[in-house]
Design an enzyme around this catalytic site. Structure first.
Site, PDB file in Angstrom:
ATOM      1  N   GLN A 156      -3.609  -1.882   9.178  1.00 15.75           N
ATOM      2  CA  GLN A 156      -3.874  -2.734   9.229  1.00 15.75           C
ATOM      3  C   GLN A 156      -4.757  -3.913  10.191  1.00 15.75           C
ATOM      4  OE1 GLN A 156      -3.187  -3.705   6.069  1.00 15.75           O
ATOM      5  NE2 GLN A 156      -3.366  -5.510   6.241  1.00 15.75           N
ATOM      6  N   ASP A 196     -10.940   2.477   4.874  1.00 17.06           N
ATOM      7  CA  ASP A 196     -11.394   0.935   4.018  1.00 17.06           C
ATOM      8  C   ASP A 196     -13.031   1.250   4.644  1.00 17.06           C
ATOM      9  OD1 ASP A 196      -9.798  -0.249   4.100  1.00 17.06           O
ATOM     10  OD2 ASP A 196      -9.095  -0.870   6.098  1.00 17.06           O
ATOM     11  N   LYS A 251       0.844  -1.013   0.078  1.00 12.42           N
ATOM     12  CA  LYS A 251      -0.049  -0.083  -0.068  1.00 12.42           C
ATOM     13  C   LYS A 251       0.725   1.583   0.126  1.00 12.42           C
ATOM     14  CE  LYS A 251      -3.831  -2.796   2.510  1.00 12.42           C
ATOM     15  NZ  LYS A 251      -4.256  -3.287   3.565  1.00 12.42           N
TER      16      LYS A 251
END
Length: 286
Positions: free
Chosen positions: A98, A121, A54
């Protein structure tokens, strides 16, 4: 012999990321340095690997990516303090925690601490609520990626019979909301079934578009699919480094169109993360 048309995620992701890169350039032209912050707790190899991917993608697109790496022994307070630090930093626009985090920590509580407008997200409870009500906000990345994939390959969704096998919070449930919204790339008749429904195959066999989101390797076999249907494999499980998809390879023989085992939904999920990130920077600085 496979007769199914392949629906790889790569070309879809490229198109989305090209749009993101243009929007990043436009932000920079007016003096905004878009920033996507990341938080990693502990030293799980796979999680550290995902963060690296990422960050590399962020750099390629022109984002700065401040990072907080907390030890596996971090307390809930430590995690909340790291989140608050990014929430309060006007230079940070998007934030990613994460997942998974070590077992002694509460992920939901951490998520609730995050500024929902920074949630790339799309998993914050407020953003799930926005999705349920059809309000604008960051969308969960895998569902949004699947919607984009179907649109990219010009597979009509509106008015069609879509069946999702799986009701998880990251995929099945939000995808059912997204594909039933009144918008050109959705507006479908959506049925959600799961392994707790004894005759789930009766539902999957009538679907014009079948989306596997169960996280049960090989659960979808050719006899579970209507001949000529569009099949999207969203659910996967990992055994070490091995990827175990929900959809068995033999399904290619009956499907009209299908996502490949590797490089299907995955690339679109990552692309949507950056689409959410650039939108967060635009919102924060408009």
């Amino acid at each position: 012999m496979s007769n199914a048309r392949m629906l790889p995620g790569g070309p879809v992701a490229e198109q989305i990321l090209a749009d993101v890169a243009e929007r990043v350039a436009a932000l920079k032209a007016r003096g905004v340095e878009p920033a996507l912050a990341t938080i990693l707790v502990g030293d799980d190899d796979a999680s550290a690997g995902y963060i690296r991917i990422k960050q590399k993608q962020a750099a390629e697109l022109g984002f700065v990516s401040p990072h907080a790496h907390l030890p596996a022994t971090a307390t809930q307070e430590d995690l909340h303090a790291a989140i608050k630090g990014f929430n309060d930093d006007p230079k940070v626009h998007g934030l990613l925690i994460q997942y998974p985090i070590p077992g002694h920590l509460d992920y939901e509580a951490a998520l609730a601490t995050m500024d929902p407008d920074m949630d790339v997200d799309g998993m914050h409870p407020l953003n799930m609520g926005r999705l349920a009500l059809g309000m604008p906000g960051p969308l969960p990345c895998t569902p949004a990626g699947i919607e984009a994939l179907l649109a990219f390959y010009e597979i009509p969704v509106a008015g069609r019979d879509v069946v999702i096998l799986g009701r998880g919070a990251t995929l099945g449930r939000p995808l059912s909301l997204l594909l039933s919204l009144k918008r050109p790339t959705a507006n479908a008749a959506v049925t959600v079934v799961h392994t707790g429904v004894p005759d789930w195959a009766d539902y999957t066999r009538r679907a014009e578009i079948l989306i596997a989101a169960a996280g049960v390797p090989g659960i979808i076999q050719p006899e579970h699919v209507k001949p000529g249907a569009v099949v999207v494999g969203g659910g996967v499980r990992y055994e070490g480094r091995r990827l175990l998809p929900d959809v068995d390879e033999s399904v290619e023989k009956v499907a009209g169109a299908i996502t490949p085992r590797v490089g299907g939904v995955g690339p679109t999920t990552v692309a949507m993360l950056f689409r959410n990130a650039v939108a967060a920077a635009e919102r924060a600085t408009s």
